[in-house]
Enzyme design. Sequence first.
Site, PDB file in Angstrom:
ATOM      1  N   LYS A 183     -16.883 -29.594 -25.122  1.00  0.00           N
ATOM      2  CA  LYS A 183     -15.894 -30.179 -24.206  1.00  0.00           C
ATOM      3  C   LYS A 183     -15.480 -31.592 -24.656  1.00  0.00           C
ATOM      4  CE  LYS A 183     -15.639 -26.451 -21.851  1.00  0.00           C
ATOM      5  NZ  LYS A 183     -16.536 -25.801 -20.964  1.00  0.00           N
TER       6      LYS A 183
HETATM    7  C1  LIG Z   1     -17.017 -24.522 -20.107  1.00  0.00           C
HETATM    8  C2  LIG Z   1     -16.421 -24.022 -18.850  1.00  0.00           C
HETATM    9  C3  LIG Z   1     -17.181 -23.897 -17.662  1.00  0.00           C
HETATM   10  C4  LIG Z   1     -18.677 -24.015 -17.634  1.00  0.00           C
HETATM   11  O1  LIG Z   1     -19.166 -25.230 -18.049  1.00  0.00           O
HETATM   12  P1  LIG Z   1     -20.751 -25.383 -18.281  1.00  0.00           P
HETATM   13  O2  LIG Z   1     -20.930 -26.880 -18.319  1.00  0.00           O
HETATM   14  O3  LIG Z   1     -21.061 -24.733 -19.594  1.00  0.00           O
HETATM   15  O4  LIG Z   1     -21.450 -24.765 -17.145  1.00  0.00           O
HETATM   16  C5  LIG Z   1     -16.531 -23.555 -16.497  1.00  0.00           C
HETATM   17  N1  LIG Z   1     -15.204 -23.312 -16.469  1.00  0.00           N
HETATM   18  C6  LIG Z   1     -14.453 -23.382 -17.582  1.00  0.00           C
HETATM   19  C7  LIG Z   1     -12.993 -23.121 -17.483  1.00  0.00           C
HETATM   20  C8  LIG Z   1     -15.034 -23.720 -18.810  1.00  0.00           C
HETATM   21  O5  LIG Z   1     -14.286 -23.753 -19.918  1.00  0.00           O
END
Ligand SMILES: *Cc1c(COP(=O)(O)O)cnc(C)c1O
Length: 383
Positions: free
Chosen positions: A185
């Site tokens: 991210k």
């Molecule tokens: C990455 C992601 C999540 C989950 O994030 P985590 O921190 O891995 O739990 C939720 N929604 C979307 C759209 C994502 O891309």
Amino acid sequence: MAARDTFLSFNKPHLDEQEIAAVVAALRSGWLTTGPRTAEFQSAFAAHSGHAHALGLNSCTAALFLALRVAGIGPGDEVLVPALTFAATANVVVHCGARPVFVDVDEQGALDPAAAEAALTPRTRAIIPVHLYGLPAHPAALRGLADRHGLVLIADCAHATETRVGDVHVARFADLAAFSFYATKNLTTGEGGMLTTDRAEWHQRAVTLSLHGMSQDAFKRYSESGFRQYDIHEAGYKFNMTDIQAALGLEQFQRLSARLARRTAIWRRYDAALADLPLSLPADAPEGVTHARHIYALRLPGDRDRDRLLGLIQEENVGVAVHFRCLPLTSYYRESGGWREGQFPVAEAISRSTFSIPMHPYLTDADAESVIAALRNALSRLG
Ligand SMILES: *Cc1c(COP(=O)(O)O)cnc(C)c1O
């Protein structure tokens, strides 16, 4: 000959030496778990999001789940979720004992407010829009819909750490917002997440639920401010953020705008270089909107074989990904919810045709050029 000699992975963690040093300092500090660094990261993040409260957690999934729990969503309730998203957005609804009701998206992959309105039933309690790729997904229209029908609006901001409408962070349109600091991210703590809200009582309940349902968090229990007995208010979870994660998050925070600027430059280079190819380029930000530029998602129009194209791009030594599959048509949601082809025409069409190319701040100009060359070669081989 392939566009590159070495494989360019789709993503790679953006870490510089200062970030590594910050983690080492946290390790040497004698305080590993939730503590002063988490508190500092939470304050900084609350200010960034514009919400009054921020709670550091071990994932965005945990943040989404706690958002539903503190809003009182449970068995018998329905929650509207876009048909084009990562599994976590809907899985958390199932974990609460509620039913995810999938709603089609628009051509940009954003939950469609008209389709959301059509999906309302007397059991609908909440909506979870996803600000997909880093673009706002109709925050004002969905705020209006939620207000008219007394629904809780929970933003999945996993792609939207930097997304703003004018000066306002997109999280502020929602009652609660969940952020992801997963390795890929825009801001990473390895694994991690944040839950933000203006409602003090929801925040307090989330704090308690995130740490076993305990009355005092561990930091206060073991600090110098005197012995305090703990109590258990409910059977909580173990979702807290560590100071090791927060140390990295605080440093990443310093570099957020510089990294967004770098991704924006790569984005513009892709836009210019790919404009003449038989592809649909991603939508750009409307006037006044700050796009977080998390994912550069293209579409291969018509009935051409997207999966074959992905294989050809990989043969050119460039990593690719798909964001996302139409979630209700995966095995679990078909079997548990009875969702079928034809119910989500736009999400299904995007799901069949979308693919994403590398978009991270450590791409050099030469890397970006090799991605463009790989895509051109792959398209000509696709025929
Ligand atoms: C990455 C992601 C999540 C989950 O994030 P985590 O921190 O891995 O739990 C939720 N929604 C979307 C759209 C994502 O891309």
